[in-house]
Design a protein around this motif. Sequence first.
Motif, PDB file in Angstrom:
ATOM      1  N   VAL A   1      39.683 119.899 -15.819  1.00 58.41           N
ATOM      2  CA  VAL A   1      39.055 119.168 -14.708  1.00 58.41           C
ATOM      3  C   VAL A   1      37.675 119.754 -14.401  1.00 58.41           C
ATOM      4  CG1 VAL A   1      40.105 120.442 -12.762  1.00 58.41           C
ATOM      5  CG2 VAL A   1      39.479 118.052 -12.479  1.00 58.41           C
ATOM      6  N   LEU A   2      37.525 121.079 -14.607  1.00 58.50           N
ATOM      7  CA  LEU A   2      36.204 121.688 -14.392  1.00 58.50           C
ATOM      8  C   LEU A   2      35.214 121.208 -15.455  1.00 58.50           C
ATOM      9  CD1 LEU A   2      37.196 125.321 -13.311  1.00 58.50           C
ATOM     10  CD2 LEU A   2      36.057 123.569 -11.910  1.00 58.50           C
ATOM     11  N   VAL A   3      35.678 121.133 -16.718  1.00 55.22           N
ATOM     12  CA  VAL A   3      34.793 120.624 -17.785  1.00 55.22           C
ATOM     13  C   VAL A   3      34.423 119.170 -17.483  1.00 55.22           C
ATOM     14  CG1 VAL A   3      34.666 120.040 -20.244  1.00 55.22           C
ATOM     15  CG2 VAL A   3      35.698 122.213 -19.533  1.00 55.22           C
ATOM     16  N   TRP A   4      35.424 118.397 -17.009  1.00 55.20           N
ATOM     17  CA  TRP A   4      35.164 116.996 -16.657  1.00 55.20           C
ATOM     18  C   TRP A   4      34.004 116.902 -15.658  1.00 55.20           C
ATOM     19  CZ3 TRP A   4      39.021 113.636 -13.310  1.00 55.20           C
ATOM     20  CH2 TRP A   4      38.492 112.339 -13.147  1.00 55.20           C
ATOM     21  N   VAL A   5      34.123 117.601 -14.530  1.00 52.42           N
ATOM     22  CA  VAL A   5      33.122 117.408 -13.472  1.00 52.42           C
ATOM     23  C   VAL A   5      31.817 118.136 -13.785  1.00 52.42           C
ATOM     24  CG1 VAL A   5      34.897 117.039 -11.718  1.00 52.42           C
ATOM     25  CG2 VAL A   5      33.903 119.319 -11.967  1.00 52.42           C
ATOM     26  N   LEU A   6      31.879 119.272 -14.491  1.00 49.88           N
ATOM     27  CA  LEU A   6      30.648 120.042 -14.742  1.00 49.88           C
ATOM     28  C   LEU A   6      29.908 119.553 -15.984  1.00 49.88           C
ATOM     29  CD1 LEU A   6      32.021 123.633 -13.940  1.00 49.88           C
ATOM     30  CD2 LEU A   6      30.616 122.169 -12.464  1.00 49.88           C
ATOM     31  N   HIS A   7      30.658 119.125 -17.000  1.00 47.04           N
ATOM     32  CA  HIS A   7      30.000 118.715 -18.247  1.00 47.04           C
ATOM     33  C   HIS A   7      29.797 117.199 -18.318  1.00 47.04           C
ATOM     34  CE1 HIS A   7      28.907 118.636 -22.465  1.00 47.04           C
ATOM     35  NE2 HIS A   7      29.891 117.802 -22.719  1.00 47.04           N
ATOM     36  N   TYR A   8      30.857 116.433 -17.987  1.00 47.73           N
ATOM     37  CA  TYR A   8      30.759 114.974 -18.149  1.00 47.73           C
ATOM     38  C   TYR A   8      30.265 114.268 -16.884  1.00 47.73           C
ATOM     39  CZ  TYR A   8      33.306 115.298 -22.574  1.00 47.73           C
ATOM     40  OH  TYR A   8      33.666 115.590 -23.856  1.00 47.73           O
ATOM     41  N   SER A   9      30.371 114.952 -15.724  1.00 45.02           N
ATOM     42  CA  SER A   9      29.970 114.297 -14.474  1.00 45.02           C
ATOM     43  C   SER A   9      28.813 115.074 -13.843  1.00 45.02           C
ATOM     44  CB  SER A   9      31.182 114.199 -13.543  1.00 45.02           C
ATOM     45  OG  SER A   9      30.846 113.464 -12.391  1.00 45.02           O
ATOM     46  N   ASP A  10      28.653 114.968 -12.530  1.00 41.79           N
ATOM     47  CA  ASP A  10      27.458 115.496 -11.875  1.00 41.79           C
ATOM     48  C   ASP A  10      27.653 116.859 -11.222  1.00 41.79           C
ATOM     49  OD1 ASP A  10      25.941 113.140 -12.472  1.00 41.79           O
ATOM     50  OD2 ASP A  10      27.141 112.103 -10.962  1.00 41.79           O
ATOM     51  N   GLY A  11      28.651 117.610 -11.675  1.00 41.16           N
ATOM     52  CA  GLY A  11      28.843 118.956 -11.137  1.00 41.16           C
ATOM     53  C   GLY A  11      29.529 118.956  -9.789  1.00 41.16           C
ATOM     54  N   LEU A  12      29.362 120.058  -9.062  1.00 41.85           N
ATOM     55  CA  LEU A  12      30.018 120.210  -7.758  1.00 41.85           C
ATOM     56  C   LEU A  12      28.975 120.546  -6.702  1.00 41.85           C
ATOM     57  CD1 LEU A  12      33.057 122.350  -8.957  1.00 41.85           C
ATOM     58  CD2 LEU A  12      33.208 120.035  -8.028  1.00 41.85           C
ATOM     59  N   ALA A  13      29.051 119.867  -5.566  1.00 35.77           N
ATOM     60  CA  ALA A  13      28.154 120.152  -4.444  1.00 35.77           C
ATOM     61  C   ALA A  13      28.783 119.530  -3.203  1.00 35.77           C
ATOM     62  CB  ALA A  13      26.773 119.566  -4.703  1.00 35.77           C
ATOM     63  N   TRP A  14      28.107 119.650  -2.046  1.00 34.81           N
ATOM     64  CA  TRP A  14      28.618 118.996  -0.827  1.00 34.81           C
ATOM     65  C   TRP A  14      27.446 118.203  -0.242  1.00 34.81           C
ATOM     66  CZ3 TRP A  14      33.790 119.238   0.079  1.00 34.81           C
ATOM     67  CH2 TRP A  14      34.263 118.608   1.224  1.00 34.81           C
ATOM     68  N   ASP A  15      27.085 117.124  -0.929  1.00 36.84           N
ATOM     69  CA  ASP A  15      25.848 116.398  -0.632  1.00 36.84           C
ATOM     70  C   ASP A  15      26.061 114.901  -0.409  1.00 36.84           C
ATOM     71  OD1 ASP A  15      26.608 115.662  -3.136  1.00 36.84           O
ATOM     72  OD2 ASP A  15      24.746 116.221  -4.161  1.00 36.84           O
ATOM     73  N   GLY A  16      27.331 114.469  -0.281  1.00 35.84           N
ATOM     74  CA  GLY A  16      27.608 113.046  -0.070  1.00 35.84           C
ATOM     75  C   GLY A  16      27.526 112.228  -1.345  1.00 35.84           C
ATOM     76  N   GLY A  17      27.207 112.871  -2.469  1.00 35.26           N
ATOM     77  CA  GLY A  17      27.079 112.150  -3.739  1.00 35.26           C
ATOM     78  C   GLY A  17      28.275 112.378  -4.660  1.00 35.26           C
ATOM     79  N   ASN A  18      28.075 112.029  -5.939  1.00 30.91           N
ATOM     80  CA  ASN A  18      29.160 112.193  -6.926  1.00 30.91           C
ATOM     81  C   ASN A  18      29.662 113.634  -7.006  1.00 30.91           C
ATOM     82  OD1 ASN A  18      29.116 109.528  -7.664  1.00 30.91           O
ATOM     83  ND2 ASN A  18      27.620 109.841  -9.328  1.00 30.91           N
TER      84      ASN A  18
END
Lengths: 273, 273
Positions: free
Chosen positions: B25-42
């Motif tokens: 799931v970390l590879v999914w969000v960090l590599h295939y998606s837009d990473g992790l943040a708390w900005d109201g976005g993906n």
Amino acid sequence: MEGYKSFLYFLVSSLVLGFTLVIFVLVWVLHYSDGLAWDGGNAEFNWHPVLIITGFIFIEGIAIIVYRLPWTWRCSKLLMKCIHAGLHLTAAILVVVALVAVFDYHNAKNIPNMYSLHSWVGLTVVICFFLQLVFSIIVYLLPCTPLSIRAAFMPIHVYSGLLLFGGVIATSLMGITEKLIFSLRNPAYSSLPPHAVFVNTLGLLIAVFGGLIVWITTRPGWKRPPEEQRPFLSNDNYDNTTEYSKEKSDVELNSEARKRNLKLDEAGQRSTM
Amino acid sequence: MEGYKSFLYFLVSSLVLGFTLVIFVLVWVLHYSDGLAWDGGNAEFNWHPVLIITGFIFIEGIAIIVYRLPWTWRCSKLLMKCIHAGLHLTAAILVVVALVAVFDYHNAKNIPNMYSLHSWVGLTVVICFFLQLVFSIIVYLLPCTPLSIRAAFMPIHVYSGLLLFGGVIATSLMGITEKLIFSLRNPAYSSLPPHAVFVNTLGLLIAVFGGLIVWITTRPGWKRPPEEQRPFLSNDNYDNTTEYSKEKSDVELNSEARKRNLKLDEAGQRSTM
């Protein structure tokens, strides 16, 4: 039977809910969608949810709990095995038609097959279900299979059956999700039109039905009693004993082997869940 | 413990698979998606799958099987209850943050909340999980709760726990389906790009992890032995007996009540699944 009233309550609830699921999916495809046909269009696709919910959820659910019905405890084990297997076979036939419908629809519409998680999990469940069906017929219905093998595989048989049932329910919820996203465009799924509320409710009811079946199956007091206790189930001991002896004579067991059989039967039947 | 090697095999497999889910799931969000943040976005949304898979699947899975670890059988029941409850509480905190992330993301993007079947089933599971948590703390951790009540509710506690775990897995598979349909546009999900293959594989692994946890939990020979058998688990009887007596003295049971307690404990602990 321990807690007979409670059993009846759960049994009636699951039957009513099972029929409700079938009615709900029919209302979905006949009222909210394009009906049923075999024309390569939406109406052909609609056979997929109808047959999966009828066969793979409702009939499978009944197949799983059929040994729990106390009225069947006077029937021979062989008869009950045939009913259990017959219900699974009926479900299997409906599932094959349901899969043909969806592949045929995809091919007619040039929609790729086997890309979604729904299809990956679903096909895995179907393949495992057929393997379980064939394996179980060999182990539990062929008279040549040693009783020790039957007892040894019973925990895996019960576990796999319930796990596959859970897998079917999870797959059907994914399928509903997919279908609503793809088919509800105007109004969109996100605006929650009556169509969406109705089919979401169907999804919730499927989950509740699964919960009821698992509850009924896993109550130790609701299991079919071991064979040696069955002649005492009613005053009509003669009939039961005769029937019981007849069943055992089918596999030509001598008295000693029969005793061992009963113990193994019990071990297998009650060793898990 | 019966079948210790087999237990170890399943335990190690489930731990390896559990860590694999978190890495996936970390590879999914960090590599295939837009990473992790708390900005109201993906990147904020991405906390949702990360925390659900880490908390509600991996940590919950460990919480469910923690009583089965034979190395813990020398620990007091009270300590094990606290570890069991602590793991559930950790999962609960992660789930709350996961829900806040997704509601916050929807509100920031003007996406309606609570319209999908995923959200309906998911919220039902979360509410039932919290009810189960509060109810279980009252019944099993407050010393004033009568032991008869504890034993009576144990079958429901075990059943609900496993059913909710199954519900979490089904909900997560629906969530993955939704997310891939919505986020994979170019290339589309139906063209099965590497992103889709990777996350579909994650979905399959989640289902396998669920199957392993349910197998470990439902093997009768892998259950924590009833309290009266525990002093004989090792040669180190003195330590065990002392610890055992200490635990019981916490609730100031006299000898007679303690005997009844052991029986009820056993009934509750072993009466289901």
